[in-house]
Design a protein around this motif. Sequence first.
Motif, PDB file in Angstrom:
ATOM      1  N   GLU A  56       0.870  -1.177   0.000  1.00  0.00           N
ATOM      2  CA  GLU A  56       0.000   0.000   0.000  1.00  0.00           C
ATOM      3  C   GLU A  56       0.904   1.222   0.000  1.00  0.00           C
ATOM      4  O   GLU A  56       1.569   1.509   0.993  1.00  0.00           O
ATOM      5  N   GLU A  57       0.947   1.929  -1.111  1.00  0.00           N
ATOM      6  CA  GLU A  57       1.881   3.043  -1.273  1.00  0.00           C
ATOM      7  C   GLU A  57       1.151   4.246  -1.856  1.00  0.00           C
ATOM      8  O   GLU A  57       0.460   4.137  -2.871  1.00  0.00           O
ATOM      9  N   THR A  58       1.331   5.391  -1.202  1.00  0.00           N
ATOM     10  CA  THR A  58       0.722   6.642  -1.647  1.00  0.00           C
ATOM     11  C   THR A  58       1.805   7.706  -1.705  1.00  0.00           C
ATOM     12  O   THR A  58       2.607   7.839  -0.774  1.00  0.00           O
ATOM     13  N   SER A  59       1.838   8.454  -2.787  1.00  0.00           N
ATOM     14  CA  SER A  59       2.797   9.549  -2.906  1.00  0.00           C
ATOM     15  C   SER A  59       2.110  10.754  -3.541  1.00  0.00           C
ATOM     16  O   SER A  59       1.273  10.610  -4.431  1.00  0.00           O
ATOM     17  N   VAL A  60       2.485  11.931  -3.057  1.00  0.00           N
ATOM     18  CA  VAL A  60       1.970  13.202  -3.577  1.00  0.00           C
ATOM     19  C   VAL A  60       3.170  14.083  -3.888  1.00  0.00           C
ATOM     20  O   VAL A  60       4.058  14.246  -3.036  1.00  0.00           O
ATOM     21  N   ARG A  61       3.225  14.630  -5.093  1.00  0.00           N
ATOM     22  CA  ARG A  61       4.336  15.476  -5.518  1.00  0.00           C
ATOM     23  C   ARG A  61       3.804  16.807  -6.020  1.00  0.00           C
ATOM     24  O   ARG A  61       2.724  16.874  -6.618  1.00  0.00           O
ATOM     25  N   TRP A  85      15.626  36.424 -12.012  1.00  0.00           N
ATOM     26  CA  TRP A  85      15.390  35.457 -10.945  1.00  0.00           C
ATOM     27  C   TRP A  85      14.454  34.339 -11.404  1.00  0.00           C
ATOM     28  O   TRP A  85      13.498  34.559 -12.143  1.00  0.00           O
ATOM     29  N   ARG A  86      14.747  33.148 -10.898  1.00  0.00           N
ATOM     30  CA  ARG A  86      13.891  31.981 -11.128  1.00  0.00           C
ATOM     31  C   ARG A  86      13.838  31.179  -9.835  1.00  0.00           C
ATOM     32  O   ARG A  86      14.877  30.820  -9.264  1.00  0.00           O
ATOM     33  N   VAL A  87      12.646  30.910  -9.329  1.00  0.00           N
ATOM     34  CA  VAL A  87      12.463  30.206  -8.063  1.00  0.00           C
ATOM     35  C   VAL A  87      11.668  28.932  -8.336  1.00  0.00           C
ATOM     36  O   VAL A  87      10.551  28.992  -8.860  1.00  0.00           O
ATOM     37  N   LEU A  88      12.250  27.782  -7.985  1.00  0.00           N
ATOM     38  CA  LEU A  88      11.587  26.489  -8.173  1.00  0.00           C
ATOM     39  C   LEU A  88      11.491  25.785  -6.831  1.00  0.00           C
ATOM     40  O   LEU A  88      12.511  25.511  -6.187  1.00  0.00           O
ATOM     41  N   TRP A  89      10.273  25.502  -6.425  1.00  0.00           N
ATOM     42  CA  TRP A  89      10.038  24.795  -5.154  1.00  0.00           C
ATOM     43  C   TRP A  89       9.393  23.443  -5.471  1.00  0.00           C
ATOM     44  O   TRP A  89       8.422  23.366  -6.220  1.00  0.00           O
ATOM     45  N   THR A  90       9.956  22.375  -4.914  1.00  0.00           N
ATOM     46  CA  THR A  90       9.405  21.035  -5.097  1.00  0.00           C
ATOM     47  C   THR A  90       9.216  20.386  -3.737  1.00  0.00           C
ATOM     48  O   THR A  90       9.975  20.641  -2.795  1.00  0.00           O
ATOM     49  N   THR A  91       8.203  19.544  -3.643  1.00  0.00           N
ATOM     50  CA  THR A  91       7.955  18.837  -2.387  1.00  0.00           C
ATOM     51  C   THR A  91       7.338  17.476  -2.687  1.00  0.00           C
ATOM     52  O   THR A  91       6.713  17.286  -3.741  1.00  0.00           O
ATOM     53  N   MET A  92       7.520  16.549  -1.770  1.00  0.00           N
ATOM     54  CA  MET A  92       6.987  15.204  -1.936  1.00  0.00           C
ATOM     55  C   MET A  92       6.629  14.620  -0.573  1.00  0.00           C
ATOM     56  O   MET A  92       7.370  14.765   0.398  1.00  0.00           O
ATOM     57  N   GLN A 100       6.935   3.310   5.856  1.00  0.00           N
ATOM     58  CA  GLN A 100       7.743   4.529   5.833  1.00  0.00           C
ATOM     59  C   GLN A 100       6.856   5.733   5.571  1.00  0.00           C
ATOM     60  O   GLN A 100       5.966   5.700   4.719  1.00  0.00           O
ATOM     61  N   ARG A 101       7.130   6.796   6.310  1.00  0.00           N
ATOM     62  CA  ARG A 101       6.493   8.083   6.039  1.00  0.00           C
ATOM     63  C   ARG A 101       7.607   9.098   5.847  1.00  0.00           C
ATOM     64  O   ARG A 101       8.405   9.343   6.748  1.00  0.00           O
ATOM     65  N   SER A 102       7.677   9.686   4.656  1.00  0.00           N
ATOM     66  CA  SER A 102       8.763  10.598   4.326  1.00  0.00           C
ATOM     67  C   SER A 102       8.211  11.891   3.751  1.00  0.00           C
ATOM     68  O   SER A 102       7.291  11.878   2.925  1.00  0.00           O
ATOM     69  N   LEU A 103       8.796  12.984   4.188  1.00  0.00           N
ATOM     70  CA  LEU A 103       8.478  14.305   3.647  1.00  0.00           C
ATOM     71  C   LEU A 103       9.770  14.933   3.176  1.00  0.00           C
ATOM     72  O   LEU A 103      10.749  15.027   3.931  1.00  0.00           O
ATOM     73  N   GLY A 104       9.804  15.349   1.925  1.00  0.00           N
ATOM     74  CA  GLY A 104      10.988  15.975   1.369  1.00  0.00           C
ATOM     75  C   GLY A 104      10.623  17.246   0.629  1.00  0.00           C
ATOM     76  O   GLY A 104       9.540  17.363   0.053  1.00  0.00           O
ATOM     77  N   SER A 105      11.557  18.206   0.641  1.00  0.00           N
ATOM     78  CA  SER A 105      11.294  19.481  -0.014  1.00  0.00           C
ATOM     79  C   SER A 105      12.616  20.091  -0.457  1.00  0.00           C
ATOM     80  O   SER A 105      13.661  19.879   0.171  1.00  0.00           O
ATOM     81  N   ALA A 106      12.576  20.844  -1.559  1.00  0.00           N
ATOM     82  CA  ALA A 106      13.772  21.502  -2.080  1.00  0.00           C
ATOM     83  C   ALA A 106      13.390  22.858  -2.659  1.00  0.00           C
ATOM     84  O   ALA A 106      12.336  23.011  -3.287  1.00  0.00           O
ATOM     85  N   LEU A 107      14.267  23.835  -2.461  1.00  0.00           N
ATOM     86  CA  LEU A 107      14.077  25.188  -2.988  1.00  0.00           C
ATOM     87  C   LEU A 107      15.312  25.545  -3.799  1.00  0.00           C
ATOM     88  O   LEU A 107      16.426  25.594  -3.270  1.00  0.00           O
TER      89      LEU A 107
END
Length: 519
Positions: free
Chosen positions: A39-44, A55-62, A91-98
């Motif tokens: 059972e696997e769920t992911s949101v991006r 300027w260019r700003v890119l924000w990603t999260t998962m 596993q529960r993981s939260l990741g983010s990048a700017l």
Amino acid sequence: RRPSAADGAVRFRASAHRYESNGFRENAFLDRDDTNGREETSVRGKLLWEPSGDWRVLWTTMLSEIDNGYDAFAIDNSLTVLSDKPGRDAQRSLGSALKLTWQGAERFGFTSITSMADSDIDFSFDADWGNAEAWAPFTYDFISVNHRERETLSQEFRIASTDAGRIFNDTTEWLVGLYLLDLDETLSTLNRGVYFDPLSGFADNLDDALASRFEATNAALFGQLDVEVGDAGELALGLRVETRRTDYTDSNGLRLEPDETMVGGELSYRHHFSEGLTAFIALSRGYKAGGFNLGPVPAGGRQFEQESLWSLETGVKALMLDGSLIFDGTVFYSRRNDQQVRTSVQLNPNDPASFVFFTDNAAKGKSVGAEAQLRWVPAEAFEVYASIGLLDAEFDEFSSDAFDLGGRDQAHAPNYTLAVGGAYRHPAGFFARLDLSARDEFYFDVSHNRRSEAYGLARARAGFETERWSAELWARNLFDETYAVRGFFFGNEPPGFANELYIRRGDPRQLGVTFEMRF
């Protein structure tokens, strides 16, 4: 996309994925078919903001939520398991990048990348693989439970030349950067069980717990030069110097604080002989940082050292028959010093929960190999490909507790891999594809000399596709091949606990239908 109140615009993308499967194991004791299910769920999500031309700003999260069963092993190496306490792999993981990019200067640009990840991981399994009925008249019941928390925070800064900032008579692009990483990881392990042999009267109880913490801070400086050599050559030189400070503590009172410095780099040259023929050669030095094995380990196995790698590689890419035939070929040679290897050992012969994996250092290893791929597009609707990989990866020096591995092949390093296939796609939307692959036998581990058997697999799919939707019928492992992906050699059957080979089988034949909509 929607206009922003600022000078630029805001664009965003979001996706969600949910996967459920009852797995490929039958638990005959519990009368269930989902103890090894998934059972696997992911949101991006991605958000791009361009407030101005500079300027260019890119924000990603998962966000990832995984709640899989772990009931994968059977005493008879089949797909029917007998465990009474199925495990869990969650596993529960939260990741983010700017990522910030600035191009406001004439001669250089600036990039900043900030990223973080936070993971909470649970892993448990039935260590005896059975139940009271299966092991009668012996009392044999063990379980292993592990909880891991891992946090990382990294920062990277890069300055790179623009076209106007090239140096050495406008022949060379340059880049310099700084990388920082902070890691904090904790692990709690509990192994518990009971064993009683009514024939001999031998009894043993296990209640073993260990808590550990591992912290590391990395700092690296790196740079690269890309130099034009004449009209057809490109020379690249890269260098990276990294320091690492670590701190390990555990509930047994052990504390270790080693530091290390690592150096890596690459020197490569690429030459364009013609529009359809390019060749390259590269010499590189890589490294892998040392570290610690968390949880129970054999005596002296808590810490492992950094590994270094020297590699020489050369290859060619050719376009023939007006570009319809493409050939890629590479030959490589590498040497590894203080090679890090993943191995296993059973700490207590009567305790299956004491079967542990850990990283160790082999003295030296080398790899010699070649890879080649041929792709032919005889017509717009057809494509055919073939690829081959040849590998001789062996240990020069390495002695385990049981035997000397000098001259033996490394684990999971088959001497050959093969793949052939073809695809057809009609302009109206019909498509079909067939892929065949083969792999030579390989050693399962460095802790024993047991090997897999060579095997081949087939995959096929066919369907119809439009710009907005697609539907396909697919088959994996089409001919229902029986093959092993992992192998373990240890004692897990009372009363003698003789060492036996236990394998983890690959997935059997799967048939399915996939329907996809695009908005």
